[in-house]
Scaffold this motif. Structure first.
Motif, mmCIF file in Angstrom:
data_model
loop_
_atom_site.group_PDB
_atom_site.id
_atom_site.type_symbol
_atom_site.label_atom_id
_atom_site.label_comp_id
_atom_site.label_asym_id
_atom_site.label_seq_id
_atom_site.Cartn_x
_atom_site.Cartn_y
_atom_site.Cartn_z
ATOM 1 N N PRO A 47 -9.694 -4.767 -8.115
ATOM 2 C CA PRO A 47 -10.821 -4.448 -7.233
ATOM 3 C C PRO A 47 -11.337 -5.697 -6.501
ATOM 4 C CG PRO A 47 -11.189 -3.542 -9.426
ATOM 5 C CD PRO A 47 -10.000 -4.458 -9.518
ATOM 6 N N VAL A 67 -5.547 0.244 -12.181
ATOM 7 C CA VAL A 67 -6.608 -0.535 -11.542
ATOM 8 C C VAL A 67 -7.368 -1.272 -12.635
ATOM 9 C CG1 VAL A 67 -8.667 -0.460 -10.092
ATOM 10 C CG2 VAL A 67 -6.807 1.176 -9.695
ATOM 11 N N CYS A 92 -7.820 -3.470 -4.249
ATOM 12 C CA CYS A 92 -8.427 -2.159 -4.030
ATOM 13 C C CYS A 92 -9.876 -2.365 -3.628
ATOM 14 C CB CYS A 92 -8.341 -1.323 -5.303
ATOM 15 S SG CYS A 92 -9.011 0.331 -5.131
ATOM 16 N N GLN A 103 -6.178 -11.973 -8.875
ATOM 17 C CA GLN A 103 -4.860 -11.480 -8.487
ATOM 18 C C GLN A 103 -3.764 -12.379 -9.056
ATOM 19 O OE1 GLN A 103 -5.738 -11.164 -4.162
ATOM 20 N NE2 GLN A 103 -4.828 -9.142 -4.388
ATOM 21 N N LEU A 162 -9.907 3.830 -3.613
ATOM 22 C CA LEU A 162 -8.916 4.178 -4.632
ATOM 23 C C LEU A 162 -8.069 5.375 -4.222
ATOM 24 C CD1 LEU A 162 -7.587 3.646 -7.307
ATOM 25 C CD2 LEU A 162 -9.382 4.982 -8.410
ATOM 26 N N ALA A 179 -3.676 -2.899 -9.282
ATOM 27 C CA ALA A 179 -4.638 -3.010 -8.187
ATOM 28 C C ALA A 179 -5.887 -3.681 -8.734
ATOM 29 C CB ALA A 179 -4.965 -1.637 -7.612
#
Length: 119
Positions: free
Chosen positions: A65, A37, A101, A86, A106, A63
């Motif tokens: 956030p 993450v 996420c 992303q 999580l 992932a």
């Protein structure tokens, strides 16, 4: 279509909702799968090198956030919008797939994706 358009399209194909990366789902990469993450609000050479090392021997799922989770984690709003963060992650060769996420999600994400390794 330019080479840049093709590269952007390849990166977009790496971005999936978490459900698409669950065991047995069509977009799930072949094992072993590693999950990390990272906010991707600032991309540095050191981060690229670290991701390359993590990806050795793993399909690396990143992932990112969402904005609410980012604010909770860092105490400030992201500089870069979620979709762009992303795309930055997906553009890296070491990254196999990218997902999002949410704040407080999580544990559910880890359970849903069931990675072989959590970084």
């Amino acid at each position: 279509m330019t080479p840049d358009d093709d590269a952007a399209g390849a990166g977009a194909r790496k971005i999936h909702p978490p459900a698409d990366l669950a065991p047995g789902a069509a977009a799930r990469p072949a094992p072993p799968v590693g999950l990390v993450v990272l906010p991707f609000d600032l991309l540095t050479g050191a981060l690229v090198e670290a991701l390359e090392e993590l990806a050795a021997g793993h399909a690396l799922v990143v992932a990112v956030p969402d904005d609410d989770a980012f604010r909770r984690l860092t105490g400030m709003p992201p500089l870069v919008p979620l979709a762009d963060r992303q795309r930055l992650a997906a553009a890296l060769r070491a990254v196999t797939c990218v997902t999002v996420c949410g704040d407080g999600e999580l544990s559910a994400l880890v359970e849903q994706i069931a990675p072989d390794r959590l970084f």
